[in-house]
Design an enzyme around this catalytic site. Structure first.
Site, PDB file in Angstrom:
ATOM      1  N   GLU A  34      84.864  41.935  75.619  1.00  0.00           N
ATOM      2  CA  GLU A  34      86.068  41.295  75.079  1.00  0.00           C
ATOM      3  C   GLU A  34      87.155  42.347  74.879  1.00  0.00           C
ATOM      4  OE1 GLU A  34      89.062  39.316  73.937  1.00  0.00           O
ATOM      5  OE2 GLU A  34      87.270  38.197  74.525  1.00  0.00           O
ATOM      6  N   CYS A  42      91.098  30.177  70.967  1.00  0.00           N
ATOM      7  CA  CYS A  42      90.760  29.082  70.056  1.00  0.00           C
ATOM      8  C   CYS A  42      90.708  29.532  68.606  1.00  0.00           C
ATOM      9  CB  CYS A  42      89.428  28.466  70.460  1.00  0.00           C
ATOM     10  SG  CYS A  42      88.857  27.180  69.325  1.00  0.00           S
ATOM     11  N   LYS A  51      94.815  24.011  62.950  1.00  0.00           N
ATOM     12  CA  LYS A  51      94.247  22.990  62.064  1.00  0.00           C
ATOM     13  C   LYS A  51      94.447  23.357  60.598  1.00  0.00           C
ATOM     14  CE  LYS A  51      93.370  21.142  65.795  1.00  0.00           C
ATOM     15  NZ  LYS A  51      94.154  22.171  66.504  1.00  0.00           N
ATOM     16  N   GLY A 114      87.080  44.035  81.188  1.00  0.00           N
ATOM     17  CA  GLY A 114      86.056  44.035  82.228  1.00  0.00           C
ATOM     18  C   GLY A 114      86.601  43.653  83.594  1.00  0.00           C
ATOM     19  N   ALA A 181     105.470  17.559  75.305  1.00  0.00           N
ATOM     20  CA  ALA A 181     104.985  16.662  74.251  1.00  0.00           C
ATOM     21  C   ALA A 181     103.498  16.396  74.397  1.00  0.00           C
ATOM     22  CB  ALA A 181     105.763  15.351  74.272  1.00  0.00           C
ATOM     23  N   GLY A 182     102.762  17.405  74.864  1.00  0.00           N
ATOM     24  CA  GLY A 182     101.315  17.324  74.859  1.00  0.00           C
ATOM     25  C   GLY A 182     100.780  17.669  73.481  1.00  0.00           C
ATOM     26  N   ILE A 184      99.694  20.467  72.063  1.00  0.00           N
ATOM     27  CA  ILE A 184     100.234  21.667  71.420  1.00  0.00           C
ATOM     28  C   ILE A 184     101.634  21.402  70.900  1.00  0.00           C
ATOM     29  CG2 ILE A 184     100.973  24.061  71.794  1.00  0.00           C
ATOM     30  CD1 ILE A 184      98.721  24.318  73.859  1.00  0.00           C
ATOM     31  N   ILE A 269     103.837  23.700  77.679  1.00  0.00           N
ATOM     32  CA  ILE A 269     103.641  22.832  78.841  1.00  0.00           C
ATOM     33  C   ILE A 269     102.263  23.026  79.470  1.00  0.00           C
ATOM     34  CG2 ILE A 269     106.101  22.643  79.338  1.00  0.00           C
ATOM     35  CD1 ILE A 269     105.715  24.774  81.522  1.00  0.00           C
ATOM     36  N   HIS A 443      80.442  -0.052  54.396  1.00  0.00           N
ATOM     37  CA  HIS A 443      81.720  -0.560  53.876  1.00  0.00           C
ATOM     38  C   HIS A 443      81.979   0.026  52.495  1.00  0.00           C
ATOM     39  CE1 HIS A 443      84.977  -3.352  53.039  1.00  0.00           C
ATOM     40  NE2 HIS A 443      84.411  -3.576  51.846  1.00  0.00           N
TER      41      HIS A 443
END
Length: 464
Positions: A34, A42, A51, A114, A181-182, A184, A269, A443
């Site tokens: 990494e 993420c 979130k 890498g 307007a997706g 994200i 986009i 319920h």
């Protein structure tokens, strides 16, 4: 003796680190390379910090509705910088947890960049400045993706942003133009507008969330317009000019030409794969439009090399990358795996109202020649939704009229991202709406709307 790894994984996002854990669980010797931070986009700049910010926005929205719930808040101030700082702490905590999982599973983390030198050698340019060659029996490429940009419009990180700069922005822009307007774009529009920014969203297609069912898009558009978020659909960006005061965004479309002025512009986009400078061409890995071509077991065109996540161009979602990572690891370990159904993967947008879906939209089902039955149940009659004070939206199920197969579902409303898995599970195990309808749901719960929509497929919804 030289260490030979069973599998070396390039990239530690949701695809890479999950592949590493699963491979280690299966007894394989694993190296995980990494170049930035464990968790990838993420955990560090995408799913998780957004979130956290969306939760802050939810709390603010509730406080502003205090009169409805019988309380008064005086001296209330919303500190956007503090919200961003909280989101960073949440992200860092999870990244730290991934590190602990690597140690627990005896995965060797190699910090650096890498590159494939052969199908069985990965060369790492270490952060310390040296290089290290990792001999390996298998390689998994999990390098993810990055923000797609508009030709001729280069993000500068100050006035012209991508999600990566926007998520760490400590100072709320007084005004912003969001291109796209997706999920994200709509999530940032929700957060920024809740904190008081003047937001305009520009979308080249006719609806916000254009890949969703049109009824879902329309429901979200109504909610955003009520909150004074300006939506310009069927409009394309012609150019962006930075000025001393901010940006000028030129747009054109069915509504004519306009120049939008704002403090900042966010380009949202979509994403493009990170497939450059990996040595893929040199070792013969097939790519199409920058994406690594993989089969159902995540194998590439070169034996021993696998691809998972956004770099495959299949579906740029963290949970899809993780599922692919498990398939790759299990294939390498010699296990039989089940092909992933990308069309049936859950899709979620966490603005308010939330949107969750899988499978075909109603229009797609008709276009493919299905005779369909549609069950739809709104949240307005839901006792739990009324108690929460969050009654907008609906559950919609599309089923084949002959076989009863659930072809797709679309949910809009309170916590629908948490309700969706029941329908995905039902689809995957070939249950029908009838079986959902006859499963007793507690319920009062929001999940009763799933049962009601299932009854609605047969025109027998109870509470409408």
């Amino acid at each position: 003796m030289e260490q030979i790894y069973d599998v070396t994984i390039i990239g530690a996002g949701p695809g890479g680190y999950v592949a590493a854990i699963r491979a280690a669980q299966l007894g394989l010797k694993v190296a995980l390379v990494e170049k930035e931070h464990l968790g990838g986009v993420c955990l560090n700049w995408g799913c998780i910090p957004t979130k956290a910010l969306l939760r802050n926005a939810e709390v603010i929205s509730l406080l502003r509705r205090g009169k409805e719930f019988g309380f008064t808040v005086t001296g209330f101030e919303a500190d956007f910088g503090a919200a961003v700082e909280r989101s960073r702490k949440v992200a860092k905590r999870l990244v730290k947890g991934i590190g602990a999982l690597m140690r627990k599973n005896h995965v060797e983390v190699v910090e650096g960049t890498g590159v494939l030198r052969s199908p069985h050698e990965v060369e790492v340019a270490l952060k310390a400045g040296d290089t290290r060659l990792l001999p390996t029996r298998n390689v998994v490429v999990a390098t993810g993706g990055r923000a797609r940009t508009i030709p001729g419009i280069a993000p500068d990180g100050e006035r012209v942003l991508t999600y990566r700069e926007a998520i760490v922005l400590r100072e709320l822009p007084a005004s912003a133009v969001i291109v796209g307007a997706g999920p994200i774009g709509m999530e940032f529009a929700h957060v920024w507008s809740t904190y008081g920014a003047e937001v305009t969203v520009v979308e080249m297609l006719p609806h916000a969330l254009p890949l969703e069912d049109e009824e879902a898009s329309a429901e979200v558009e109504r909610a955003f317009k009520r909150r004074k978020v300006r939506l310009l659909t069927s409009m394309c960006v012609q150019g962006v000019e930075t000025t001393a005061a901010g940006v000028r965004v030129s747009v054109a479309g069915e509504k004519g030409e306009q120049v939008l002025e704002a403090d900042q512009v966010l380009v949202a986009i979509g994403v493009r794969p990170n497939s450059e400078d990996l040595g893929l061409e040199e070792v013969g890995v097939q790519t199409e439009r920058g994406s690594i071509v993989v089969d159902d077991q995540m194998r590439t065109s070169v034996p021993g090399i696998y691809g998972v996540g956004d770099v495959t161009g299949k579906l740029a979602l963290a949970h899809v990358a993780s599922a692919q990572g498990v398939v790759a690891a299990e294939t390498i370990a010699g296990m039989e795996t089940r092909p992933l159904d990308y069309e049936a993967m859950p899709r979620c947008t966490y603005c308010q109202p939330q949107v969750a879906s899988f499978g075909l939209t109603e229009a797609q089902a008709v276009e493919r020649g299905h005779e369909i039955q549609v069950g739809k149940f709104p949240f307005r009659p839901s006792g739990k939704a009324l108690a929460l004070g969050d009654r907008d939206g609906f559950v919609k199920i599309m089923a084949d009229a002959t076989s009863g197969e659930i072809l797709g579902a679309c949910l809009v409303g309170p916590e629908v991202t948490e309700l969706l898995p029941e329908l995905v599970l039902a689809h995957n195990w070939e249950l029908t709406p009838e079986e959902i309808a006859h499963s007793v749901h507690a319920h009062p719960t929001l999940s009763e709307a799933l049962m009601e929509a299932a009854h609605g497929v047969f025109g027998k919804a109870i509470h409408m």
